[in-house]
Design a protein around this motif. Structure first.
Motif, PDB file in Angstrom:
ATOM      1  N   THR A 143       0.858  -1.184   0.000  1.00 26.69           N
ATOM      2  CA  THR A 143       0.000   0.000   0.000  1.00 26.69           C
ATOM      3  C   THR A 143       0.895   1.235   0.000  1.00 26.69           C
ATOM      4  OG1 THR A 143      -1.796  -1.096   1.192  1.00 26.69           O
ATOM      5  CG2 THR A 143      -1.752   1.305   1.253  1.00 26.69           C
ATOM      6  N   GLY A 144       0.641   2.163  -0.906  1.00 26.06           N
ATOM      7  CA  GLY A 144       1.464   3.357  -1.003  1.00 26.06           C
ATOM      8  C   GLY A 144       1.225   4.321   0.147  1.00 26.06           C
ATOM      9  N   MET A 145       2.234   5.165   0.405  1.00 25.21           N
ATOM     10  CA  MET A 145       2.094   6.177   1.456  1.00 25.21           C
ATOM     11  C   MET A 145       0.986   7.172   1.140  1.00 25.21           C
ATOM     12  SD  MET A 145       5.979   7.226   2.538  1.00 25.21           S
ATOM     13  CE  MET A 145       5.395   8.274   3.879  1.00 25.21           C
ATOM     14  N   VAL A 146       0.841   7.513  -0.129  1.00 27.22           N
ATOM     15  CA  VAL A 146      -0.172   8.499  -0.538  1.00 27.22           C
ATOM     16  C   VAL A 146      -0.918   7.947  -1.757  1.00 27.22           C
ATOM     17  CG1 VAL A 146       0.743  10.640   0.431  1.00 27.22           C
ATOM     18  CG2 VAL A 146       1.782   9.722  -1.630  1.00 27.22           C
ATOM     19  N   PRO A 147      -1.773   6.952  -1.543  1.00 30.19           N
ATOM     20  CA  PRO A 147      -2.422   6.295  -2.686  1.00 30.19           C
ATOM     21  C   PRO A 147      -3.377   7.194  -3.455  1.00 30.19           C
ATOM     22  CG  PRO A 147      -3.355   5.527  -0.602  1.00 30.19           C
ATOM     23  CD  PRO A 147      -2.150   6.351  -0.254  1.00 30.19           C
ATOM     24  N   GLU A 148      -3.789   8.320  -2.870  1.00 28.95           N
ATOM     25  CA  GLU A 148      -4.704   9.226  -3.568  1.00 28.95           C
ATOM     26  C   GLU A 148      -3.973  10.318  -4.340  1.00 28.95           C
ATOM     27  OE1 GLU A 148      -7.900   8.703  -3.859  1.00 28.95           O
ATOM     28  OE2 GLU A 148      -7.698   6.905  -2.636  1.00 28.95           O
ATOM     29  N   ALA A 149      -2.661  10.433  -4.175  1.00 20.91           N
ATOM     30  CA  ALA A 149      -1.894  11.404  -4.967  1.00 20.91           C
ATOM     31  C   ALA A 149      -1.765  10.890  -6.397  1.00 20.91           C
ATOM     32  CB  ALA A 149      -0.515  11.626  -4.352  1.00 20.91           C
ATOM     33  N   GLU A 150      -1.596  11.796  -7.328  1.00 18.14           N
ATOM     34  CA  GLU A 150      -1.374  11.401  -8.719  1.00 18.14           C
ATOM     35  C   GLU A 150       0.132  11.327  -8.972  1.00 18.14           C
ATOM     36  OE1 GLU A 150      -2.834  12.423 -13.242  1.00 18.14           O
ATOM     37  OE2 GLU A 150      -2.777  14.036 -11.775  1.00 18.14           O
ATOM     38  N   LEU A 151       0.599  10.155  -9.399  1.00 15.78           N
ATOM     39  CA  LEU A 151       2.017   9.961  -9.679  1.00 15.78           C
ATOM     40  C   LEU A 151       2.231   9.968 -11.181  1.00 15.78           C
ATOM     41  CD1 LEU A 151       4.882   9.360  -8.643  1.00 15.78           C
ATOM     42  CD2 LEU A 151       4.309   6.921  -8.736  1.00 15.78           C
ATOM     43  N   LEU A 152       3.063  10.889 -11.651  1.00 11.21           N
ATOM     44  CA  LEU A 152       3.423  10.991 -13.056  1.00 11.21           C
ATOM     45  C   LEU A 152       4.898  10.627 -13.223  1.00 11.21           C
ATOM     46  CD1 LEU A 152       1.627  14.365 -13.905  1.00 11.21           C
ATOM     47  CD2 LEU A 152       0.730  12.035 -14.092  1.00 11.21           C
ATOM     48  N   LEU A 153       5.289  10.248 -14.439  1.00  5.72           N
ATOM     49  CA  LEU A 153       6.618   9.703 -14.684  1.00  5.72           C
ATOM     50  C   LEU A 153       7.341  10.526 -15.741  1.00  5.72           C
ATOM     51  CD1 LEU A 153       5.466   5.969 -14.958  1.00  5.72           C
ATOM     52  CD2 LEU A 153       6.052   7.253 -12.882  1.00  5.72           C
ATOM     53  N   ALA A 154       8.594  10.871 -15.471  1.00 10.06           N
ATOM     54  CA  ALA A 154       9.419  11.626 -16.421  1.00 10.06           C
ATOM     55  C   ALA A 154      10.779  10.955 -16.513  1.00 10.06           C
ATOM     56  CB  ALA A 154       9.568  13.083 -15.980  1.00 10.06           C
ATOM     57  N   SER A 155      11.125  10.463 -17.687  1.00  4.97           N
ATOM     58  CA  SER A 155      12.378   9.729 -17.856  1.00  4.97           C
ATOM     59  C   SER A 155      13.543  10.668 -18.131  1.00  4.97           C
ATOM     60  CB  SER A 155      12.259   8.722 -19.003  1.00  4.97           C
ATOM     61  OG  SER A 155      13.488   8.068 -19.215  1.00  4.97           O
ATOM     62  N   GLN A 156      14.655  10.415 -17.443  1.00  5.71           N
ATOM     63  CA  GLN A 156      15.858  11.207 -17.659  1.00  5.71           C
ATOM     64  C   GLN A 156      16.696  10.689 -18.812  1.00  5.71           C
ATOM     65  OE1 GLN A 156      17.297   9.693 -13.750  1.00  5.71           O
ATOM     66  NE2 GLN A 156      19.332   9.776 -14.677  1.00  5.71           N
ATOM     67  N   TYR A 157      16.337   9.543 -19.391  1.00  6.77           N
ATOM     68  CA  TYR A 157      17.187   8.916 -20.398  1.00  6.77           C
ATOM     69  C   TYR A 157      16.328   8.334 -21.514  1.00  6.77           C
ATOM     70  CZ  TYR A 157      21.562   6.589 -21.857  1.00  6.77           C
ATOM     71  OH  TYR A 157      22.697   6.186 -22.529  1.00  6.77           O
TER      72      TYR A 157
END
Length: 709
Positions: free
Chosen positions: A242-256
């Motif tokens: 279970t995530g610490m903040v399951p209601e937050a929106e997590l977006l992904l940005a790749s550095q490579y």
């Protein structure tokens, strides 16, 4: 054969934010270059820490376009330029990149190709140029600051008990305990994770699908990104983590991204377009520093600039301190990590010992970088999350893998980012201004548990504590507001409508260590004449930590008839406590469809309008009608007058409703339409409606269908 090499150049133009500005004196510029940048001519550094053919150059404020560099670059055989920080890969000649105005920060960074043997001479020439602020060899991709690779061990599929970091202090950071406060699950907060790649189809990370906002990623350290995502956003379900903040929106940005060089700065600039003040960027990356040692990414000027730009916009940046076991205050770092020299505003996180470590809890783990610039610490080992397979390997399926040994400053920084998102969610839920990066940093430092001594010396800061941090903002919070509209003056539908008088029961909860006595509470609003409050003062029972309590009485509130539907009504609850006062923002939302006024007795049933049906271009059935002065409509449909529960087609205050495409329209469909009259009661009747059974065309079908209720 002559080898081709690439050079990264950063263009600094005058007047980034406020127009043109005078350039810094040359002696000041040269001094800044010396102490802010690594020595690009250290053979050890070049061999271990950099791409020998990639150079980063930042131009001084004297430069206004790439064209000014063209004579120097062409002298060294540079004929191709690529913008480093843009998402699309496009190369062109220098003269085509002349800007029409002041350069934006993202447009200052370019990449050049030159003959291999000329890189050192070009570096010297660039650093001596008045157009150049600094020049240094660019980093090669370093492993993320938590990459491990532990062999899988079998375990049960429910692993929440392994997530001890979620427990209340002193065992964990207090995330579970904080969830009793509205917003603490991360509601309304967006986090962008900047690193290499992720497993977006992991069974316990369903929220990650289609969440890459910046660049495609390579198959590069996928387990690491998966573990970070699990710490923050693992699904709340009956299995896995279970995530610490399951209601937050997590977006992904790749550095490579494929086909590009590695650049954390590029990913940050891209992510900024998706964020607003108070959101969070988590930098799950590290860089090679002097001697090839791993250091924070802001060691490099491009990354420092990107992070500073983010924090200047009110974005919280949490950055891994790196796993190099380095004293960042050492002379070899030339003041780069001296906060009095430069401060990006990021929260730098080191790796500390958890309660189940072999060394004292809260002491520095041997791999963690340390020094006065490291702000906070958190668990640097034994963090349970998704990925890897050390806890359960899912019979070899990487999308069912879990570990209990995620480690490094990666696990530590992910935990701090989660805690920051929880606190920010609480701020937003109570209507308070979001904290920026420096404010969040100060709050977590001041409320954290001090670092303890251990076998490895060096400062990594205190360990944050959700309970203490929330208590520092306020010892008491609004847990719940109950609306009672059953008394005279209410319409009994369980919600607040314009024209109603309702009773509000406010439940409070405490985050303080000791019991809190509320001596007096007063509900206030600045929305007069829309809102009138009577019985605005009351008291509460003794508040114990984590136990919600309703007030002894209720507040009575009248909403004027002219208050618009859908309005958001802000209030302030002023509390007098034993040890001071606190003010709690709170908010009530009126429904989008509501009764504009209240009647003393039920009004006649509304006259329902004649329905008309037509096909839309997208294949929907659109029901429309003339406005009969009814406040709102609800439409249900069933394929049988006697079997099955009707399905709600829609609710609207407009004069049309679209049925979703793909619905089967039978020869006879039964509909129930209800109108919400001006007193709030739903009135309506059932009727059978004959419809021809026709296929759904892709083109518009506008022939009206006959029939009415």
């Amino acid at each position: 054969m002559r080898l081709a090499t690439r050079i990264t150049a950063s263009l600094m133009a005058a007047g980034l934010l406020f127009g043109a500005a005078s350039a810094a004196p040359p002696e000041r510029r040269e001094r800044a270059t010396r102490y802010l940048q690594p020595d690009p001519f250290s053979r050890t550094y070049v061999a271990l820490a950099t791409n020998p053919g990639l150079i980063t150059v930042k131009l001084s404020e004297r430069a206004t376009s790439a064209d000014e560099l063209r004579p120097l670059l062409e002298e060294f055989g540079v004929f191709r330029i690529e913008r480093l920080l843009e998402g699309d890969r496009a190369s062109t000649r220098p003269e085509s990149l002349v800007p029409t105005g002041p350069l934006e920060l993202q447009g200052r960074y370019l990449e050049f190709e030159i003959p291999y043997g000329k890189r050192h001479k070009l570096l010297l020439a660039l650093k001596e140029s008045e157009l150049v602020d600094s020049a240094y060899l660019s980093p090669v991709p370093a492993p993320p600051p938590g990459e491990s690779g532990v062999d899988p061990d079998p375990a049960t599929p429910n692993f929440v008990d392994h997530q001890r970091h979620l427990l209340a202090p002193p065992f964990g950071l207090g995330a579970f305990e904080a969830w009793s406060i509205p917003g603490a699950r991360g509601e309304g907060v967006t986090i962008v994770d900047v690193e290499y790649s992720w497993r977006t189809h992991h069974e316990d990370l369903t929220s990650l699908k289609d969440k890459r906002i910046c660049f495609a990623d390579r198959d590069f350290y996928r387990n690491h990104g998966t573990a970070v995502a699990g710490v923050l956003s693992a699904d709340e379900n009956h299995f896995g983590m279970t995530g610490m903040v399951p209601e937050a929106e997590l977006l992904l940005a790749s550095q490579y991204p494929p086909g590009r060089s590695a650049s954390v700065a590029r990913a940050i600039y891209c992510a900024l377009e998706q964020l607003e003040r108070g959101d969070i960027i988590l930098v799950e990356a590290q860089a090679y520093g002097p001697g090839g040692q791993l250091v924070p990414v802001e060691w490099h000027q491009a990354e420092f600039d990107a992070i500073a730009e983010a924090t200047s916009r009110g974005i919280i940046v949490v950055e891994a301190a790196g796993n190099g076991n380095q004293n960042l205050d050492a002379a070899k770092f030339q003041g780069v990590f001296n906060r009095s020299v430069r401060d990006s505003g990021a929260i730098l996180v080191g790796g500390g010992a958890p309660p189940n470590s072999t060394q004292p809890e809260g002491s520095r783990l041997n791999f963690s970088n340390h020094g006065s610039r490291v702000d906070l610490q958190s668990w640097g080992e034994y963090v349970a999350t998704t990925g890897y397979g050390a806890l359960w390997n899912g019979e070899g399926d990487p999308n069912q893998a879990y570990t209990s040994r995620f480690s490094g400053t990666s696990s530590a920084s992910a935990l701090v980012a989660g805690l920051a998102a929880s606190i920010q969610g609480v701020q937003r839920a109570r209507g308070a201004a979001p904290l920026d990066s420096r404010q969040m940093r100060a709050l977590l430092i001041e409320s954290g548990a001090p670092q303890l001594a251990g076998p490895h010396q060096g400062s990594i800061g205190p360990r944050p504590d959700a309970r203490r941090a929330l208590n520092a903002l306020s010892p008491v919070w609004v847990h719940q507001i109950e609306v009672d509209d059953s008394a005279p003056g209410g319409n009994g539908n369980g919600r607040v409508d314009p024209g109603e008088t309702v009773d509000l029961s406010v439940h409070l909860i405490s985050s303080a260590e000791n019991p809190v006595r509320v001596l007096h509470g007063e509900l206030r609003t600045d929305l007069a004449p829309w809102i009138r409050i009577t019985g605005s003062e009351m008291g509460w029972p003794l508040l114990l930590r984590g136990q919600p309590q309703a007030g002894f009485e209720t507040f009575r509130m009248t909403v004027q008839p002219e208050t618009p539907c859908g309005a958001s009504l802000p209030f302030e609850l002023a509390l007098s406590l034993d040890d001071g006062t606190t003010r709690l923002p709170m908010r009530l939302e009126l429904p989008d469809i509501c009764a504009p006024m209240i009647c003393d007795e039920p009004a006649p049933r509304p006259s329902l309008p004649t329905l008309r049906a037509e096909k839309t271009a997208t294949g929907n059935v659109r029901w429309s009608w003339l406005d009969e002065g009814i406040a709102g409509y609800r439409l249900w449909r069933s394929h049988s007058a006697t079997l099955g529960r009707p399905r709600l087609v829609g609710e609207t205050s407009a004069t049309s409703i679209d049925e979703p495409s793909g619905e089967t329209v039978t020869e006879t469909s039964f509909y129930l339409m209800r109108g919400i009259n001006r007193c709030g009661w739903e009135q309506g009747r059932e009727a059978a409606r004959d419809l021809p059974d026709y296929p759904r065309p892709t083109t518009r079908f506008s022939r009206p269908l006959p029939g009415s209720f």
